[in-house]
Design an enzyme around this catalytic site. Structure first.
Site, PDB file in Angstrom:
ATOM      1  N   MET A 157      85.597  84.683  23.516  1.00  0.00           N
ATOM      2  CA  MET A 157      85.204  85.549  22.586  1.00  0.00           C
ATOM      3  C   MET A 157      84.484  86.599  23.461  1.00  0.00           C
ATOM      4  O   MET A 157      84.482  87.990  22.791  1.00  0.00           O
ATOM      5  CB  MET A 157      84.210  85.046  21.683  1.00  0.00           C
ATOM      6  N   PHE A 205      52.151  63.426  32.380  1.00  0.00           N
ATOM      7  CA  PHE A 205      53.437  63.438  32.918  1.00  0.00           C
ATOM      8  C   PHE A 205      54.455  63.324  31.537  1.00  0.00           C
ATOM      9  O   PHE A 205      54.002  62.712  30.775  1.00  0.00           O
ATOM     10  CB  PHE A 205      53.598  62.085  33.756  1.00  0.00           C
ATOM     11  N   GLN A 206      55.319  64.066  31.789  1.00  0.00           N
ATOM     12  CA  GLN A 206      56.217  64.432  30.391  1.00  0.00           C
ATOM     13  C   GLN A 206      55.773  64.519  29.279  1.00  0.00           C
ATOM     14  O   GLN A 206      56.026  64.193  28.239  1.00  0.00           O
ATOM     15  CB  GLN A 206      57.126  63.220  30.680  1.00  0.00           C
ATOM     16  N   LYS A 222      52.811  56.897  22.476  1.00  0.00           N
ATOM     17  CA  LYS A 222      53.109  55.579  23.098  1.00  0.00           C
ATOM     18  C   LYS A 222      52.007  54.493  22.705  1.00  0.00           C
ATOM     19  O   LYS A 222      52.004  53.548  22.378  1.00  0.00           O
ATOM     20  CB  LYS A 222      53.238  55.599  24.697  1.00  0.00           C
ATOM     21  N   GLU A 231      70.555  64.112  26.052  1.00  0.00           N
ATOM     22  CA  GLU A 231      69.725  64.231  24.440  1.00  0.00           C
ATOM     23  C   GLU A 231      70.256  65.345  23.903  1.00  0.00           C
ATOM     24  O   GLU A 231      70.293  64.921  22.634  1.00  0.00           O
ATOM     25  CB  GLU A 231      68.233  64.354  24.860  1.00  0.00           C
TER      26      GLU A 231
END
Lengths: 194, 588
Positions: free
Chosen positions: B492, B111-112, B161, B49
């Site tokens: 760096m 969940f999630q 949802k 993602e």
């Protein structure tokens, strides 16, 4: 967000300003305002939130420490929050401020009379009485509450809570005075920033 | 027309003329993925993602249109937090749609479930949790409006949802009045009095410098800047975010200022008597020690965000407004004070007629440029210098090539040695400094501008963070080209340890061969090439530029000891600029 100045006698002084923020009455708005103060390192001295006469809007009254962070930055960053509709900055001398105090004080029968008379002098109210303590309520200007707090302290404060102040502009000098906000105008005329 | 929330969301994106969504589905966003099959919008399936977020940013950088990413709840949403923070720092308009657990489950540690609006409160311009299916079209319209107007930035719309599955009567807000944004009124035109004062200061300055930032690109203001600079004859520095706003090939262009800016750009600002800051924000990497920054300069500060005016340096003339519109106002004010377009003679008696001559200032600038150019030394048969690779890439690729970079030494060399002659050709993570930005951002840029050559100049450390998106690029036939300046180090950090930690190298060595970049590239469906010496550079680049059916990765084995110069040590005054290794501690 922790207050940096002690709420000592006289309360917050000239380094504190009152910001009255009209916000949309939506979920999470207070978190946005509080989080902004936290992430920009601005100090909140006190904060009060309540609905207004318009049910789509709430008013957040914030007393800020303008010594630790410039007022102008606080106002401009606040103004960027999408849910902030309007901001009024009130210098202490331009504001009518009130605050509510509730205190439970030790007051055995021998001292109870003195405490009650003190409450009377300050035009407070006894709202609860126990065997050796009483709970009093006092509303008024924050400095008056400070004075009261100092005078009852010797009797023994069991618990004390203050609401943080709410404020409106004084009527004779109606709107807020914003120095160099919104494009950095130095126009001295009273204005608001949105 | 009855639509599900999911259908309404996709239709709303279509109404916003979205061409492409970068995303990855999951449980909570599943309903929204179904109508994508019937939509005209292209969906690009990423492998992580974070890639979706940076692709959306890259797309927005080069097109000026908002990039759109869509991910599921929980870890899907937290994986896109870094791109949101990145876009917030660099004012990139992206719209991120996240799935959320059903409203009935919110707050139950479902969940999630992650409270992503809370997580991203401080790193989005605004975010919304939709709790009523009827709000979807209005909130999508609000999200795009907020992302793209005022100071642009990232927004997030969290969609539970059950709201996706609910039905609603379709509508579309026909005007801004139908949006519910009572507190949002960005100011775009500048205060005329301040604009007039700005013009006065410009015509009185003896050593002026235009300090051009990324805000000019967001405002599509490169043409106005060109007119302002050429009409006034004032030299221009272009910040890291503003590279390409003014062509590097123009004699008035001084290049990049700041910590790794060139001597002339840094010093011209330091010695100036007027800084005209346009869409730039006095970032610490530009100013060095603020109290010692451009001490004699008056400041004109133009910014769309009023909070930037005076945040770091108090301006003499603060102008809140859109950089393009304000520059156009300043041009009008200059004309009314006697300074018309190039070629016209200042009106006699006007302020412009008595304007100080800038030629001694420009002579001084030319002298600095001659004395302190950017330098490196590519010895015959010696270790391959990263700067040489960048110069070869620049010279062998089309003039309008889009360049993306990650963060670190390679980024600075890319910014220093590329010639940016066109706006919207430099895609880079400035404020946040997000390693791993280059590969996905380049992919997003190529999707937005398929007609252009897109090179990512990346470091080996950065490449390893997001390289998997080359699988996306191969699968979706997005032929980006990646040049890894592989010095086997987190370069760096290594440079700072060399200069400031007595060469005590702590956890910066990566190895040039682990992973095998050529095999890795091939495994991801790309052409993989390896270059170990200077003479192999040009042929490899030419070969890569000839490939247009798949991504190409070139592993350039560069000198690990090369450092980025000039350098102003962090927190030091810009006058303490170290021009080259001979001056630097432990230099080679």
């Amino acid at each position: 967000m922790a207050p940096t100045a002690p709420a000592g006698p006289g309360g917050p002084g000239a380094r504190h300003h009152i910001i009255s923020v009209l916000v949309e009455n939506k979920a999470g708005v207070l978190a946005r305002v509080a989080s902004l103060f936290s992430r920009r390192g601005f100090n909140i001295y006190s904060l009060a939130v309540a609905p207004t006469d318009n049910d789509r809007l709430s008013r957040i009254t914030i007393v800020v420490d303008v010594e630790s962070s410039p007022l102008e930055q606080i106002l401009r960053q606040l103004d960027k929050l999408i849910n902030v509709v309007d901001i009024f900055e009130l210098a202490p001398e331009d504001a009518t401020e009130r605050e509510l105090l509730l205190a439970t004080v030790s007051a055995d029968p021998a001292e109870r009379g003195q405490v009650i008379s003190l409450v009377g002098v300050f035009e407070g109210k006894i709202v609860d009485v126990g065997r050796d303590r009483i709970t009093v309520m006092l509303a008024g200007a924050p400095s008056k509450l400070d004075d009261f707090e100092n005078l009852i302290r010797p009797y023994g404060i069991v618990e004390l809570q203050r609401t943080g102040r709410v404020a409106l502009p004084k009527l004779e000098r109606r709107a807020a005075r914003l120095r160099s906000v919104a494009g950095g105008s130095t126009d001295p005329a009273p204005s608001k920033i949105t | 027309m009855k639509l599900t929330g999911a259908q309404a969301l996709i239709k709303s994106l279509e109404m916003q003329k979205v061409e492409v969504i970068f995303g990855l589905p999951g449980g909570a966003i599943l309903p929204v993925y179904d109508p994508i099959l019937d939509s005209s919008i292209r969906h690009i399936l990423v492998r992580h993602e974070q890639g979706a977020g940076h692709m959306a940013e890259g797309y927005a950088h080069v097109t000026g249109r908002p990039g759109v990413a869509m991910v599921t709840s929980g870890p899907g949403a937290t994986n896109i937090v870094t791109p949101l923070a990145d876009a917030m720092m660099d004012s990139i308009p992206i719209v991120v749609i996240t799935g959320q657990v059903p409203t009935t489950a919110i707050g139950t540690d479902a969940f999630q479930e992650v409270p992503i609006t809370g997580v991203t409160l401080d790193i989005t311009k605004h975010n919304w949790l939709i709790t009523d299916v009827n709000d979807i079209p209005r909130v999508v319209a609000e999200a795009f409006h907020v992302a793209t107007t005022g100071r642009p930035g990232p927004v997030l719309v969290d969609l539970p949802k059950d709201i996706s599955n609910a039905t609603m009567d379709w509508y579309w807000p026909s005007s801004l009045d139908e949006l519910d944004l009572p507190g949002y009124k960005p100011q775009t035109t500048g205060d005329p009095e301040e604009v007039s004062r700005a013009a006065e200061l410009i015509l009185a300055a003896e050593r002026p410098v235009i300090y051009a930032g990324g805000g000019i690109l967001k405002a599509r203001g490169a043409e106005a800047l060109f007119e302002l600079a050429t009409r006034t004859g004032i030299p221009v520095v272009t910040t890291l975010m503003g590279r390409g706003t003014f062509p590097d090939s123009h004699p008035l262009c001084l290049g990049m200022p700041g910590m790794h800016g060139n001597y002339t750009a840094v010093t011209a600002m330091q010695k100036s008597d007027l800084l005209i800051a346009l869409g730039s924000r006095f970032d610490d990497r530009v100013t060095g020690k603020v109290s010692a920054f451009a001490p004699e300069a008056k400041i004109i500060h133009v910014d769309i965000d009023p909070a930037e005016l005076g945040k770091v340096r108090r301006p003499d003339v603060p102008i809140a407004g859109d950089a393009r519109l304000v520059m156009e106002q300043i041009l009008e004010a200059l004309a009314s004070q006697g300074l018309g377009p190039v070629g016209t003679v200042p009106d006699t008696g006007s302020r412009a007629a008595t304007r100080p001559d800038l030629s001694s200032w420009l002579d001084q600038i030319r002298a600095w440029q001659a004395e302190f150019p950017l330098t490196y030394n590519q010895e015959d048969g010696g270790a391959l210098k990263p700067q040489y690779v960048v110069e070869q890439l620049r010279d062998l690729s089309p003039d309008d090539t889009i360049v993306a970079s990650g963060v670190g030494q390679h980024q600075m060399w890319a910014s220093q040695y590329w010639q940016f002659n066109h706006p919207y050709t430099w895609v880079n993570s400035g404020g946040a400094g997000t390693m791993g930005f280059a590969v996905p951002a380049a992919i997003g840029a190529k999707v937005g501008r398929p007609d252009k050559t897109v090179w990512a100049i990346d470091g080996d450390g950065c490449f390893q963070m997001t390289a998997q998106e080359l699988v996306t690029a191969s699968a979706e036939k997005i032929p980006v080209k990646i040049a890894i300046l592989n010095n086997a180090y987190l370069g760096m950090v290594r440079q700072w340890q060399e200069l400031f930690y007595a060469e005590r190298y702590s956890e910066v060595y990566l190895s040039p061969d682990l992973p095998d970049y050529v095999k890795w590239a091939e495994a991801m469906g790309c052409v993989g090439l390896k270059v170990e010496s200077a003479e192999e550079v040009a042929p490899a680049i030419e070969k890569a530029n000839g490939i247009d059916d798949r991504p190409v990765v070139i592993d350039f084995r560069t000198d690990a000891f090369e450092k980025v110069y000039p350098m102003v040590p962090a927190g030091a005054p810009n006058d303490d600029i170290i021009v080259g290794p001979a001056e630097g501690e432990g230099g080679r």
